[in-house]
Design a protein around this motif. Structure first.
Motif, PDB file in Angstrom:
ATOM      1  N   ILE A   1     -12.518 -55.739  -9.185  1.00 23.05           N
ATOM      2  CA  ILE A   1     -11.622 -56.237 -10.239  1.00 23.05           C
ATOM      3  C   ILE A   1     -10.190 -56.289  -9.715  1.00 23.05           C
ATOM      4  O   ILE A   1      -9.471 -57.275  -9.904  1.00 23.05           O
TER       5      ILE A   1
ATOM      6  N   ASN B   1     -13.078 -55.975 -18.293  1.00 22.49           N
ATOM      7  CA  ASN B   1     -12.476 -55.659 -16.992  1.00 22.49           C
ATOM      8  C   ASN B   1     -11.615 -54.405 -17.076  1.00 22.49           C
ATOM      9  O   ASN B   1     -11.620 -53.569 -16.176  1.00 22.49           O
TER      10      ASN B   1
ATOM     11  N   LEU C   1     -15.190 -61.761 -16.106  1.00 22.37           N
ATOM     12  CA  LEU C   1     -15.727 -60.795 -15.137  1.00 22.37           C
ATOM     13  C   LEU C   1     -15.647 -61.361 -13.727  1.00 22.37           C
ATOM     14  O   LEU C   1     -15.730 -62.571 -13.527  1.00 22.37           O
ATOM     15  N   CYS C   2     -15.514 -60.478 -12.742  1.00 23.08           N
ATOM     16  CA  CYS C   2     -15.594 -60.907 -11.336  1.00 23.08           C
ATOM     17  C   CYS C   2     -17.068 -60.911 -10.927  1.00 23.08           C
ATOM     18  O   CYS C   2     -17.953 -60.577 -11.717  1.00 23.08           O
TER      19      CYS C   2
ATOM     20  N   MET D   1      -6.797 -58.283 -16.536  1.00 23.13           N
ATOM     21  CA  MET D   1      -7.025 -56.866 -16.843  1.00 23.13           C
ATOM     22  C   MET D   1      -7.087 -56.718 -18.365  1.00 23.13           C
ATOM     23  O   MET D   1      -6.249 -56.083 -19.004  1.00 23.13           O
TER      24      MET D   1
ATOM     25  N   ALA E   1     -12.376 -51.109 -15.057  1.00 25.39           N
ATOM     26  CA  ALA E   1     -11.360 -50.687 -14.079  1.00 25.39           C
ATOM     27  C   ALA E   1     -10.887 -49.267 -14.368  1.00 25.39           C
ATOM     28  O   ALA E   1     -10.718 -48.455 -13.448  1.00 25.39           O
TER      29      ALA E   1
ATOM     30  N   ASP F   1     -15.016 -58.893  -3.363  1.00 23.36           N
ATOM     31  CA  ASP F   1     -15.869 -59.081  -4.543  1.00 23.36           C
ATOM     32  C   ASP F   1     -17.339 -59.216  -4.132  1.00 23.36           C
ATOM     33  O   ASP F   1     -18.230 -58.596  -4.723  1.00 23.36           O
TER      34      ASP F   1
ATOM     35  N   GLY G   1     -18.593 -57.637 -11.258  1.00 21.20           N
ATOM     36  CA  GLY G   1     -18.753 -57.353 -12.682  1.00 21.20           C
ATOM     37  C   GLY G   1     -20.046 -57.955 -13.225  1.00 21.20           C
ATOM     38  O   GLY G   1     -20.753 -57.324 -14.020  1.00 21.20           O
TER      39      GLY G   1
END
Length: 565
Positions: free
Chosen positions: A228, A239, A193-194, A235, A243, A88, A197
């Motif tokens: 992600i 995201n 969000l990551c 998911m 993705a 990440d 993201g």
């Protein structure tokens, strides 16, 4: 293993949705379980659109972050993009740095050394910035708790923009901007969000100011999709959109670094599972074995031949990582057995020589054998460092918070965290953690569970059913690959153990007069006896497509089998 069948939605709801979408009731039921209740919900689910991404300026402090970056560019300041050493973090650094460098040259990147500096924003990194005339640091996937670090930077006239997705503490650092949807005062519509993201939302906002459309940013989505997948975030929502389109980039026109990684494994089309098990471990291996900088170099490289060179080096790190992971897991399992650790509610093991880069993987491996919240410690400088992994339904972050008097620092999520402590506090912490787990964990969380979406017959697995199921992708948390239960199955007599140690099984399965299907059960070699002599059995499984020598066939990926009752 416990098999738990999810509650079936109301029959009237199933019928209404099935009619609205012109799908079978089995499909409608699966959709309702995922919170998809209307035609419009289904449209967004089956047809994710970049138009459905939220305005980045809805995120608290986004206007301040963009304004400060634009001011830095206008004044020709040096900018440093700082990120963690995992997938990440390194994808986020590559994304933001490469975007800024596309129109502004004075941009440096910095990944802390896992062993020398540890996780997150480091004083050493700030000193590096100070020594190199850097006046703005953008931190990605870290920084939300770096109050002292941001104050230290401020004393040196260095501003911070923090882009993070971890839970904030009681107070926020005094940065120019703090982008984190998990801030209590942030009303951004999606908070899962990551780190990469969040970085994407930042470049989306910068791009918007520069008159760019979302299509102009598509080439960056291979990085976002990789993050992600690797960071195991839900998911859903944004995201899922990011993705899906990121996977399309990975499979059509990925950046040279990702193309070089795919080139190593020679797989034509990757799905999200391939990203998790093929791309992500290799990117992670750089930070685990050598240095996260190697991953950033690979992901930021635009010459394919050079990227192939970087990828082959990372392949070596990944091979080393596998060997270390295997060796330390064996040592940890022996330690658990020798010390009767398996009688506890938690698993906490330590050896001073264990490689810090793989203790998180080892913790996950131990949970496969002893299904308990697990911490694996090693020596890190004059302190001990650990990776924590949890089991379904138990919040390991909250458990660490309850033991925080024994810790130097900690951070993470419900199911994964990291921590450091002084060596003299190890035993007291271990005892306190065991007590917390013992008193708060639910009995069900001590047994591995297979969550089953629905019971179906083999005859329900039609070409249309498969075609629609494929449109449920990409899969991930809160939209997992559907798991089905089927009873009264028989093996036609071709069942056998496979694998080097005969640890897997391959069956040819029928139900009543259905057409036969191949079933593959990884790690189920010891259950072959259940299926012999045409004894009826029941199975829980996912439906897979197996590709071999250019031919694609349907198969059942068996998760568990039991005698038929």
């Amino acid at each position: 293993m416990r098999w738990t069948i999810k509650q079936k939605p109301e029959t009237s709801q199933i019928k209404t949705l099935a009619q609205a979408l012109n799908v079978e009731e089995n499909i409608a039921s699966l959709l309702l379980q995922r919170g998809i209740e209307t035609y419009e919900d289904a449209r967004q689910f089956f047809r994710p659109s970049l138009e459905d991404l939220h305005d980045p300026y809805l995120m608290k402090d986004m206007d301040l972050a963009v304004s400060r970056i634009e001011k830095a560019i206008e004044n020709k300041e040096n900018i440093m993009v700082f990120g963690d050493y995992d997938v990440d973090g390194t994808t986020a650094v590559s994304l933001v740095a490469s975007y800024l460098k596309s129109y502004y040259p004075n941009v440096a990147t910095y990944i802390p050394d896992r062993y020398d500096e540890g996780y997150g924003v480091s004083f050493k990194g700030i000193d590096y910035a100070d020594d190199n005339g850097i006046s703005l640091i953008i931190s990605l996937d870290c920084g939300i708790k770096s109050i002292d670090h941001v104050a230290y930077a401020k004393e040196r006239s260095i501003d911070f923009i923090i882009c993070d997705h971890h839970r904030p503490g009681e107070f926020l650092p005094e940065a120019v901007a703090v982008l984190d949807p998990k801030r209590e005062d942030c009303n951004y519509p999606y908070d899962e969000l990551c780190g990469c993201g969040i970085g994407f939302k930042l470049i989306q906002a910068l791009g918007k100011n520069r008159g760019e459309s979302i299509e102009d940013l598509l080439p960056y989505l291979d990085l976002v999709a990789t993050a992600i997948a690797a960071d195991i975030v839900p998911m859903t929502g944004e995201n899922r959109i990011l993705a899906k389109f990121g996977l399309e980039v990975i499979n059509s026109n990925p950046r040279p670094g990702i193309k070089a990684l795919i080139h190593q494994v020679k797989k034509k089309v990757l799905d999200i599972t391939d990203v998790v098990f093929i791309i992500a471990p290799r990117i992670n291996a750089a930070g685990r074995i050598k240095h996260g900088n190697h991953a950033v170099e690979l992901l930021s490289e635009f010459d394919f031949e050079q990227a192939v060179q970087f990828a082959s080096e990372i392949e070596k790190y990944n091979a080393d990582r596998k060997e270390l992971d295997k060796q330390i897991t064996i040592e940890a399992l022996n330690q658990i057995q020798d010390n009767a650790e398996d009688k506890r509610f938690s698993t906490v093991v330590y050896h001073e020589s264990w490689h810090k880069g793989v203790i998180g993987i080892v913790a996950s491996r131990l949970i496969e054998t002893y299904y308990r919240p697990t911490l694996v410690f090693t020596k890190s400088g004059d302190k001990l460092a650990a990776s924590a992994r949890s089991v379904k339904g138990f919040d390991v972050y909250n458990a660490l918070e309850a033991c925080s008097e024994h810790l130097e620092q900690f951070g993470g999520h419900m199911y994964a965290a990291g921590l450091t402590l002084k060596e003299e506090n190890y035993q007291n912490f271990k005892n306190a953690f065991e007590e917390i787990v013992k008193n708060t964990i639910h009995e069900d969380s001590l047994t591995s569970e297979i969550s089953v979406d629905a019971e179906i017959n083999l005859s329900d697995i039609t070409p249309k059913f498969i075609r629609i199921l494929k449109q449920f992708e990409p899969f991930g948390p809160l939209n997992m690959t559907p798991v089905f239960l089927t009873t009264n199955l028989i093996d036609t007599g071709f069942g056998k153990k496979i694998g080097q140690a005969e640890e897997h099984i391959r069956l040819f399965i029928k139900q009543n007069n259905s057409e036969g299907l191949v079933g593959i059960g990884f790690g189920l070699g010891n259950k072959l006896d259940i299926t012999t002599n045409r004894q009826p059995f029941q199975a829980v499984y996912c439906i897979d497509e197996n590709e071999w020598n250019g031919n694609v066939s349907l198969q059942l990926r068996l998760k568990d089998i039991k005698e038929h009752y």
